[in-house]
Design a protein around this motif. Structure first.
Motif, PDB file in Angstrom:
ATOM      1  N   PRO A   1      10.023  50.396  40.088  1.00 40.62           N
ATOM      2  CA  PRO A   1       9.138  49.322  40.548  1.00 40.62           C
ATOM      3  C   PRO A   1       9.396  48.037  39.776  1.00 40.62           C
ATOM      4  N   ARG A   2       8.937  46.931  40.328  1.00 35.04           N
ATOM      5  CA  ARG A   2       9.012  45.670  39.615  1.00 35.04           C
ATOM      6  C   ARG A   2       8.173  45.753  38.347  1.00 35.04           C
ATOM      7  N   GLU A   3       8.533  44.962  37.354  1.00 29.56           N
ATOM      8  CA  GLU A   3       7.850  45.050  36.064  1.00 29.56           C
ATOM      9  C   GLU A   3       6.380  44.666  36.177  1.00 29.56           C
ATOM     10  N   GLU A   4       6.066  43.627  36.980  1.00 30.40           N
ATOM     11  CA  GLU A   4       4.665  43.219  37.098  1.00 30.40           C
ATOM     12  C   GLU A   4       3.836  44.284  37.812  1.00 30.40           C
ATOM     13  N   LEU A   5       4.461  44.988  38.777  1.00 34.21           N
ATOM     14  CA  LEU A   5       3.751  46.071  39.461  1.00 34.21           C
ATOM     15  C   LEU A   5       3.530  47.236  38.502  1.00 34.21           C
ATOM     16  N   LEU A   6       4.568  47.566  37.717  1.00 34.89           N
ATOM     17  CA  LEU A   6       4.441  48.633  36.742  1.00 34.89           C
ATOM     18  C   LEU A   6       3.326  48.320  35.747  1.00 34.89           C
ATOM     19  N   THR A   7       3.285  47.081  35.275  1.00 31.34           N
ATOM     20  CA  THR A   7       2.271  46.688  34.296  1.00 31.34           C
ATOM     21  C   THR A   7       0.864  46.852  34.849  1.00 31.34           C
ATOM     22  N   ALA A   8       0.656  46.360  36.073  1.00 34.81           N
ATOM     23  CA  ALA A   8      -0.680  46.456  36.681  1.00 34.81           C
ATOM     24  C   ALA A   8      -1.082  47.908  36.892  1.00 34.81           C
ATOM     25  N   PHE A   9      -0.130  48.732  37.313  1.00 35.75           N
ATOM     26  CA  PHE A   9      -0.431  50.134  37.588  1.00 35.75           C
ATOM     27  C   PHE A   9      -0.772  50.894  36.306  1.00 35.75           C
ATOM     28  N   VAL A  10       0.076  50.752  35.287  1.00 31.86           N
ATOM     29  CA  VAL A  10      -0.127  51.499  34.042  1.00 31.86           C
ATOM     30  C   VAL A  10      -1.424  51.064  33.366  1.00 31.86           C
ATOM     31  N   ARG A  11      -1.712  49.764  33.406  1.00 32.60           N
ATOM     32  CA  ARG A  11      -2.976  49.279  32.835  1.00 32.60           C
ATOM     33  C   ARG A  11      -4.171  49.841  33.596  1.00 32.60           C
ATOM     34  N   ALA A  12      -4.081  49.886  34.915  1.00 29.39           N
ATOM     35  CA  ALA A  12      -5.191  50.409  35.721  1.00 29.39           C
ATOM     36  C   ALA A  12      -5.423  51.887  35.450  1.00 29.39           C
ATOM     37  N   CYS A  13      -4.358  52.611  35.117  1.00 26.73           N
ATOM     38  CA  CYS A  13      -4.491  54.037  34.811  1.00 26.73           C
ATOM     39  C   CYS A  13      -5.139  54.282  33.450  1.00 26.73           C
ATOM     40  N   GLY A  14      -5.353  53.214  32.678  1.00 25.48           N
ATOM     41  CA  GLY A  14      -6.044  53.352  31.410  1.00 25.48           C
ATOM     42  C   GLY A  14      -5.147  53.495  30.209  1.00 25.48           C
ATOM     43  N   ALA A  15      -3.874  53.146  30.338  1.00 24.12           N
ATOM     44  CA  ALA A  15      -2.954  53.275  29.216  1.00 24.12           C
ATOM     45  C   ALA A  15      -3.280  52.251  28.131  1.00 24.12           C
ATOM     46  N   THR A  16      -2.962  52.605  26.906  1.00 22.95           N
ATOM     47  CA  THR A  16      -3.151  51.687  25.780  1.00 22.95           C
ATOM     48  C   THR A  16      -2.019  50.659  25.776  1.00 22.95           C
ATOM     49  N   PRO A  17      -2.177  49.561  25.040  1.00 21.10           N
ATOM     50  CA  PRO A  17      -1.092  48.574  24.958  1.00 21.10           C
ATOM     51  C   PRO A  17       0.220  49.180  24.465  1.00 21.10           C
ATOM     52  N   ASP A  18       0.153  50.098  23.488  1.00 20.43           N
ATOM     53  CA  ASP A  18       1.379  50.730  22.998  1.00 20.43           C
ATOM     54  C   ASP A  18       2.026  51.590  24.082  1.00 20.43           C
ATOM     55  N   GLU A  19       1.205  52.319  24.839  1.00 23.72           N
ATOM     56  CA  GLU A  19       1.751  53.139  25.925  1.00 23.72           C
ATOM     57  C   GLU A  19       2.374  52.260  27.003  1.00 23.72           C
ATOM     58  N   LEU A  20       1.724  51.143  27.326  1.00 22.95           N
ATOM     59  CA  LEU A  20       2.281  50.221  28.311  1.00 22.95           C
ATOM     60  C   LEU A  20       3.628  49.695  27.840  1.00 22.95           C
ATOM     61  N   ALA A  21       3.730  49.370  26.568  1.00 22.24           N
ATOM     62  CA  ALA A  21       5.002  48.867  26.035  1.00 22.24           C
ATOM     63  C   ALA A  21       6.106  49.900  26.193  1.00 22.24           C
ATOM     64  N   GLU A  22       5.780  51.178  26.001  1.00 23.72           N
ATOM     65  CA  GLU A  22       6.792  52.223  26.173  1.00 23.72           C
ATOM     66  C   GLU A  22       7.251  52.315  27.622  1.00 23.72           C
ATOM     67  N   TRP A  23       6.310  52.253  28.567  1.00 23.64           N
ATOM     68  CA  TRP A  23       6.687  52.305  29.986  1.00 23.64           C
ATOM     69  C   TRP A  23       7.596  51.126  30.348  1.00 23.64           C
TER      70      TRP A  23
END
Length: 368
Positions: free
Chosen positions: A63-85
């Motif tokens: 997926p596009r990076e902005e889509l990935l960011t919105a999705f992972v954040r909505a799933c409740g990931a922490t900032p560190d987890e988002l950075a890994e994705w």
């Protein structure tokens, strides 16, 4: 996210397919529907259309990076987890993991358009094959028990007996006792059957309630048999949870049935706020008491096909139809009214099918 459960690790992904599988696991772990993910993203200031998420998880490209960011954040990931994705996505993209879809893997998704509106399962009643709508034969409660009782030994010449002379009075007393015992047994069986089936009429339903209507392709109201409750959602919520409500109240969404193979059905919803969708069981039915909910059609993590199995009485009348998830990870389950079955707004969920089918029988009343 739900504590105590394994968090998908994006660093284990070696291919785009494995990366997407991790995102699917992330959604399953969150326990959120597409509607809820979209709402959470909106609350954070992100843009995450429901149909875009469905398309993203169904693809084999990154997926596009902005889509990935919105999705992972909505799933409740922490900032560190988002950075890994995001890091793993960048590494996979740098190895040419996009393939032929590198330019824009989500280019066909308009944020204001729900591609789930086009549902191939919403077939026209005129095009339906009546043979495909035929389900399994009714399950008659008590049939197996009756057959076992008929096969049980009733005594015979092998029973030890006295050699004393028999008298006519002794025979008469024995016959009277046998008749009395048989009468008590029959009365007991009748009481048990009455309590089990709950029927006060020949059709196995309380007097004055409509008979169960068999499923057929087209618009329906799904009624809990023997009651005046029908299935609906609560207006103003995004969960998609299905409840039982008085049939006389305004109902939404509107439901219809579509066939998806011989003896298999899809229950299609049309919500005034969220548009078309499908009823289903989330997370593949892996959670035994999973909610029965409406959401977008085509989510590979949901069970959206059902067998609508007739259930009858010992007299041969169909009392209603069980809604049985097909392919659920928890076999032997039925869609069930849980909690106080006599109260409005009781929820429906996946639960073990029971011999008496309490809270598990439905009628598919035709809509004009």
């Amino acid at each position: 996210m739900t504590p105590g459960r394994h968090t998908p690790d994006p660093r284990e992904a070696r291919t785009p397919a494995e990366f997407l599988a991790g995102l699917q696991a992330l959604k399953d772990r969150s326990g959120l529907t597409y509607r809820e993910l979209s709402a959470r993203a909106e609350a954070r200031g992100d843009v995450l259309p429901r149909s875009t998420v469905a398309n993203m998880l169904a693809r084999a490209t990154l997926p596009r990076e902005e889509l990935l960011t919105a999705f992972v954040r909505a799933c409740g990931a922490t900032p560190d987890e988002l950075a890994e994705w995001r890091t793993v996505r960048t590494e996979l993209a740098g190895r040419g993991a996009y393939g032929t879809a590198d330019a824009d893997p989500d280019a066909d998704t308009d944020p204001d358009t729900d591609t789930a509106d086009v549902d191939p399962a919403r077939t026209d009643p005129a095009d339906a094959d009546p043979a495909e709508a035929a389900g399994p034969p009714p399950a008659w409660p008590g049939h197996e028990a009756g057959a076992a009782a008929a096969a049980a030994p009733q005594g015979g010449p092998g029973t030890p007996s006295r050699t004393a002379p028999a008298t006519s009075s002794r025979i008469r007393r024995a016959l009277v006792a046998a008749v009395a015992v048989a009468g008590l047994v029959l009365a007991g069986v009748s009481v048990v059957a009455l309590l089990r089936d709950g029927d006060t009429g020949r059709a196995g339903r309380p007097p004055g309630t409509p008979a169960a209507v068999a499923p057929a392709v087209g618009d329906v109201s799904i009624r809990v048999t023997g009651t005046d409750f029908c299935l609906a959602e609560r207006r103003g919520t995004r969960t998609g949870q299905v409840h039982q409500v008085p049939c006389a109240e305004p109902d939404f969404p509107r439901y219809s049935l579509a066939t998806v193979g011989t003896g298999r059905w899809r229950i299609v919803s049309d919500h005034p706020d969220f548009g078309p969708g499908c009823s289903g069981i989330p997370s593949g039915g892996r959670i035994p008491d999973s909610a029965y909910e409406d959401s977008e059609c085509g989510d590979p993590s949901r069970v959206e096909a059902f067998a609508l199995e007739p259930y009858g009485t010992s007299e041969g009348a169909v009392r209603g139809y069980r809604i049985v998830p097909v392919g659920s990870a928890t076999p032997g389950t039925c869609v069930t009214v849980v909690g106080d079955r006599g109260a409005a707004w009781a929820k429906l969920a996946q639960a073990p099918c029971t011999p008496d089918a309490a809270g598990q029988l439905f009628s598919f009343d035709r809509r004009d």
